[in-house]
Design an enzyme around this catalytic site. Structure first.
Site, short mmCIF file in Angstrom:
data_model
loop_
_atom_site.label_atom_id
_atom_site.label_comp_id
_atom_site.label_asym_id
_atom_site.label_seq_id
_atom_site.Cartn_x
_atom_site.Cartn_y
_atom_site.Cartn_z
CG ASN A 210 23.30 75.71 27.45
OD1 ASN A 210 22.72 74.60 27.61
ND2 ASN A 210 24.40 76.35 27.22
CG ASP A 276 27.78 82.10 21.33
OD1 ASP A 276 28.27 81.01 21.06
OD2 ASP A 276 26.59 82.16 21.01
CE LYS A 286 25.10 83.43 47.90
NZ LYS A 286 24.32 82.67 49.00
CG PHE A 322 24.25 69.32 16.87
CD1 PHE A 322 24.75 68.51 16.37
CD2 PHE A 322 22.57 68.86 17.04
CE1 PHE A 322 24.38 67.26 16.26
CE2 PHE A 322 22.31 67.66 16.90
CZ PHE A 322 23.18 66.70 16.74
CE LYS A 336 24.41 79.47 14.52
NZ LYS A 336 23.62 79.16 15.58
CE LYS A 340 29.38 78.44 14.28
NZ LYS A 340 29.56 78.07 15.84
#
Ligand code: PMT
Length: 401
Positions: A210, A276, A286, A322, A336, A340
């Site tokens: 990401n 996730d 490869k 975050f 969240k 959490k």
């Protein structure tokens, strides 16, 4: 801390022979990353040149109070921009004017408009220094929060011997460095921070990743270190820091590392963007595209690190998550926070331009367990690092030493 990156310092030079020494001070400040702007009083121009100072600072040197091209008066924009104003050498004349609110040139005007820290390093003839009015002015300035770097005793340029020589350049430099050091308000606290985006390998070449650069997490770690905390950073990006840095790549590696360090920690702050899901299989070689129109990579869920730590945390431990969202930011953040079982969640809207992922800036909402929200408008991640810690630890007075 011998790093003044991002610190904007104005150096006001007044008319005195010691002004040539300030060139060396400027060189030291530039070497530590400071952005230095110089203001010369009309008398200072008799001693040092604009060419020398603009070459050293790589910035325009300011002398005139009024520049017709600028809409905002120069003394206001200069004063607004800088973190610190140092006047060296500070003559009896300039000291007297500042102590009495006189603004008859650019430097005295900037000094009067300056709301942050002002430091003066006086230099003058010893009899002038001993003059009761000069001493009264010095006391007055000290009483109002101005810092004075006292002149030294020795042979003076005017032929006298006594107190009045500009403090040694190294002394002034160290004074400035110390001024930027933060109060060690978190000393004794153990803070564990995660930063960066995890990389979930598919084959030796490819991974699922990401856009997290690690800047936000590293800024918090830097701020915690400056506040005197015992910092450990678990990061997917390399960082050469004066605190512990544990390099990881994948979510599983981050999970193992967090688990290892968590029991010893007072606060866990997870600024990392953790994948996730990860590929079920890692292809040793490869993957070749020949004879394939489609490739299916099967994914399996990664452990939710925050949720697992929140489930085993002791009551004294604080967990901060975050939340990066592009819509309904507060709504998802609150969800969240509950799901959490976090003490705080820091929400950022990643749909904003030049904010959040891979930017030097962010705009956040800090939400605590009782759902109180503290919105912080766009700021550098460095500034936000300190502000996030101030919220977590409920720090009201966070001034410098
Ligand atoms: O690194 P930068 O370029 O500076 O960008 C900063 C940032 C945008 C990455 C950062 O400010 C941020 O928002 N980090 C969290 C991004 C994210 O992945 O949010 P999330 O909503 O997917 O996860 C919520 C929280 O759970 C996060 O604290 C995350 O670290 C944690 N998490 C997520 C998944 C997982 N498997 N385990 C976790 O612990």
């Amino acid at each position: 801390m011998k790093n003044l990156n991002n610190k904007k310092i104005i150096i006001g030079i007044t008319g005195g022979i010691a002004s040539y020494k300030v060139c060396e001070l400027i060189r030291l400040l530039i070497k530590t990353g400071a952005d230095v702007r110089v203001i010369l009083t009309p008398n200072a121009r008799e001693f040092v040149t604009e060419t020398t100072l603009s070459t050293l600072t790589k910035n325009q040197v300011f002398c005139e109070q009024f520049y017709p091209a600028e809409w905002k008066p120069e003394h206001i924009s200069l004063a607004d921009d800088a973190d610190l104003l140092l006047i060296a050498p500070a003559s009896a004349n300039t000291i007297g004017k500042i102590a009495n609110g006189i603004c008859d040139n650019l430097l005295t005007s900037v000094a009067t408009a300056f709301s942050k820290q002002v430091i003066l390093a006086p230099a003058m003839n010893c009899n002038m220094w001993d003059n009761p009015f000069v001493q009264q002015n010095i006391k007055k300035l000290e009483q109002h929060g101005y810092q004075i770097i006292m002149p030294e005793s020795g042979n003076l340029a005017c032929g006298y011997e006594g107190v009045g020589r500009l403090a040694d350049v190294q002394v002034i430099f160290d004074f400035i460095i110390k001024n930027f050091e933060k109060k060690k308000i978190l000393s004794g606290k153990k803070i564990l921070i995660t930063a960066g985006g995890t990389k979930e390998p598919i084959d030796p070449v490819r991974y699922i990743g990401n856009r997290s650069s690690g800047k936000m997490g590293i800024a918090i770690a830097d701020a915690a270190y400056e506040y005197g905390a015992d910092v450990s950073l678990i990061s997917t990006v390399d960082a050469n820091k004066p605190y512990f840095v544990f390099k990881v790549n994948t979510a599983i590696e981050m999970y193992e590392s967090v688990k290892k360090h968590f029991c010893n920690t007072d606060v866990l702050i997870m600024a990392a963007a953790v994948a996730d899901f990860r590929p079920v299989d890692f292809y040793k070689n490869k993957i070749k595209k020949e004879n394939k129109d489609m490739l299916v990579v099967e994914l399996v869920k990664n452990p939710d690190i925050l949720k697992e730590m929140a489930a085993i945390k002791k009551s004294r431990q604080i967990i901060v998550g975050f939340c990066a969202e592009s819509k309904n930011v507060t709504g998802y953040a609150l969800k969240k926070l509950d799901e959490k079982n976090l003490d705080f969640i820091v929400a950022n809207d990643i749909s904003l331009t030049d904010s959040g992922f891979n930017s030097d800036f962010n705009e956040i909402i800090i939400i605590n367990k009782t759902k109180q929200q503290h919105r912080l408008a766009r700021k550098t991640k460095q500034e936000l690092g300190y502000l996030i810690l101030q919220d977590i630890f409920d720090i009201k007075d966070c001034g410098n030493d």
